[in-house]
Scaffold this active site. Structure first.
Site, PDB file in Angstrom:
ATOM      1  N   TYR A 168      -5.707  11.182  -0.938  1.00 49.67           N
ATOM      2  CA  TYR A 168      -7.092  10.940  -1.365  1.00 49.67           C
ATOM      3  C   TYR A 168      -7.896  10.545  -0.139  1.00 49.67           C
ATOM      4  O   TYR A 168      -7.474   9.692   0.655  1.00 49.67           O
ATOM      5  CB  TYR A 168      -7.137   9.827  -2.410  1.00 49.67           C
ATOM      6  CG  TYR A 168      -8.534   9.409  -2.821  1.00 49.67           C
ATOM      7  CD1 TYR A 168      -9.316  10.232  -3.625  1.00 49.67           C
ATOM      8  CD2 TYR A 168      -9.061   8.195  -2.397  1.00 49.67           C
ATOM      9  CE1 TYR A 168     -10.591   9.850  -4.008  1.00 49.67           C
ATOM     10  CE2 TYR A 168     -10.341   7.803  -2.782  1.00 49.67           C
ATOM     11  CZ  TYR A 168     -11.102   8.631  -3.586  1.00 49.67           C
ATOM     12  OH  TYR A 168     -12.372   8.246  -3.958  1.00 49.67           O
ATOM     13  N   ASP A 205      -6.362  10.437   8.347  1.00 44.05           N
ATOM     14  CA  ASP A 205      -7.174   9.512   7.563  1.00 44.05           C
ATOM     15  C   ASP A 205      -6.389   8.202   7.457  1.00 44.05           C
ATOM     16  O   ASP A 205      -5.452   8.076   6.672  1.00 44.05           O
ATOM     17  CB  ASP A 205      -7.449  10.094   6.178  1.00 44.05           C
ATOM     18  CG  ASP A 205      -8.222   9.142   5.276  1.00 44.05           C
ATOM     19  OD1 ASP A 205      -8.545   8.021   5.724  1.00 44.05           O
ATOM     20  OD2 ASP A 205      -8.514   9.513   4.126  1.00 44.05           O
ATOM     21  N   LYS A 237     -11.529  -0.343   5.470  1.00 42.77           N
ATOM     22  CA  LYS A 237     -10.800  -1.494   4.946  1.00 42.77           C
ATOM     23  C   LYS A 237     -10.764  -2.669   5.933  1.00 42.77           C
ATOM     24  O   LYS A 237     -11.684  -3.467   6.001  1.00 42.77           O
ATOM     25  CB  LYS A 237      -9.368  -1.093   4.568  1.00 42.77           C
ATOM     26  CG  LYS A 237      -9.257   0.110   3.651  1.00 42.77           C
ATOM     27  CD  LYS A 237      -9.560  -0.207   2.213  1.00 42.77           C
ATOM     28  CE  LYS A 237      -9.265   0.952   1.299  1.00 42.77           C
ATOM     29  NZ  LYS A 237      -9.678   0.736  -0.086  1.00 42.77           N
TER      30      LYS A 237
END
Length: 429
Positions: free
Chosen positions: A144, A239, A267
């Site tokens: 994702y 990613d 994050k």
């Protein structure tokens, strides 16, 4: 467990937000009851609006590697908040955070801060296409990359076919250049390159796929990916929104010693505030506006308060032995729970890497593809409830991973491990 205040707040929120939430997984649709409304966090703990206290393994889905409200991060936010919240102009803090990152990261020369992981990936894809002059991208089923249109894609039929939209509102025309193949499948990878090698701008992958379970890849597969991209003049895009600064300071690239061409972060670099970033070597990043033709901009990019939080957090993360200690404590916790499950004969294991773990109702300690995940999440639903009743909070989905922070001490983790064991006895009993 008392939940009346959370239930009342949820009923109110349903009047204002789709599903009563501002991000889907928070709605508790995959588990029991109304979502818990969190009031505060401190160290490894969170408290909800009913004053229930939990050991928190969600950690805001990853950013809180130092735990909640870590003193250095809190103080740096407060100190810089005194100067203002946003200027739409350069600040010293942007360069200070970039220096902390780049001086310890051999894979990138320049970086661009944005406001989310999704924005970082979206911008990195545009950079790959602008730099190469090619349009197609390859992604992997089970990874994702945020909710950018061209990446909300499921696999089509066959080994090397174009993906299909996985969300309403994403036109098929937008995903026509996105090729989706299975993880850990060298044959599918080679087939895709044989068919489209001259049209592919980049291959994007979570080198540690952690958004759909924890699908640990063999290093040989990642090395093959690097090899085939290099041989065909295709950019390799890691990613690392989750794995960056989580398994090592320079993420999975450092952990596996594999150099990507483009990398995205998020994050942890924001210390709990909204930040994302993408970076690459200088010859690639010079394509980004205003140096080059690839346009990307953001009013709140490099927000000074978020930069201040990131500076404080990454300063701690850069200390010698930080990641070794994180992994050691996590491994001890995981081993304790897994030993209990094995002794009892439970079809269960915690899958782990670094300070990430995933709850899998399987006796396999390694699951490499989305197809290997049992679609029946009933056991997780029962476990989630049993854990909440024992004051342990994990993400409200069986596909989400858990995180261990710097302040999850051995004592906290020993307590949590015992609560996991008790909860498993209830679920399997």
């Amino acid at each position: 467990m008392k939940r009346s205040n959370s239930e009342k707040l949820y009923e109110k929120a349903l009047n204002y937000f789709p599903g009563g939430v501002n991000s889907p997984v928070r709605a508790f649709k995959a588990v029991e009851g109304a979502p818990l409304f969190i009031k505060k966090g401190k160290g490894p703990y969170i408290w909800d609006e009913d004053e229930n206290q939990f050991i928190d393994f969600c950690c805001s889905f990853g950013p809180h590697i130092l735990g909640h409200n870590y003193p250095d991060v809190h103080q740096n936010i407060v100190d810089n908040l005194e100067n203002g919240t946003s200027f739409g102009a350069p600040t010293k803090l942007e360069s200070d955070l970039a220096e902390i990152i780049i001086s310890r990261n051999p894979y990138i020369d320049k970086i661009r801060f944005v406001s989310s992981g999704t924005e970082a990936v979206m911008s990195g894809i545009r950079l790959a296409r602008g730099y190469t002059g090619k349009n197609k991208i390859i992604k992997f089923e089970g990874c994702y990359h945020g909710h950018a249109d061209s990446l909300l894609v499921n696999a089509g039929s066959g080994l090397a076919t174009f993906g299909e939209s996985s969300s309403a509102g994403v036109p098929e025309s937008v995903v026509k250049d996105t090729i989706v193949i299975p993880l850990n499948d060298v044959h599918a990878l080679e087939t895709a390159f044989e068919k489209y090698k001259d049209e592919i701008a980049c291959v994007i992958i979570e080198p540690i796929p952690a958004n759909n379970g924890l699908l640990l890849q063999e290093k040989s597969f990642l090395l093959k990916l690097r090899e085939i991209c290099t041989a065909n003049n295709v950019l390799l895009f890691f990613d690392e929104v989750i794995s960056g600064f989580r398994v090592a300071f320079s993420g999975a690239a450092e952990y596996y010693d594999i150099a990507p061409d483009i990398v995205s972060y998020g994050k942890i670099i924001g210390g709990g505030l909204p930040v994302g970033a993408y970076g690459a070597k200088k010859h690639i990043m010079q394509s980004v506006s205003p140096d080059g033709p690839v346009y990307q901009a953001g009013t709140l990019s490099g927000n000074p308060v978020a930069m201040a939080a990131g500076i404080a957090q990454l300063t701690v993360c850069s200390q010698p032995g930080f990641y070794e200690d994180q992994e050691e404590r996590t491994q001890t916790f995981v081993n304790s729970v897994n030993a209990h499950a094995k002794e009892k004969g439970y079809d269960f294991s915690l899958v782990t890497i670094g300070s990430i773990f995933w709850i899998a109702f399987s006796d396999k300690t390694t699951i490499r593809s989305a197809s290997q995940i049992d679609a029946d999440m009933t056991p997780f639903k029962k476990l989630h409830k049993a854990l909440l009743e024992r004051n342990v909070y994990v993400g409200p989905s069986g596909y989400e991973v858990g995180f261990v922070s710097y302040v999850h001490t051995k004592e906290v983790l020993e307590n949590a491990a015992q609560q996991f064991k008790n909860a498993l006895d209830e679920v399997f009993g």
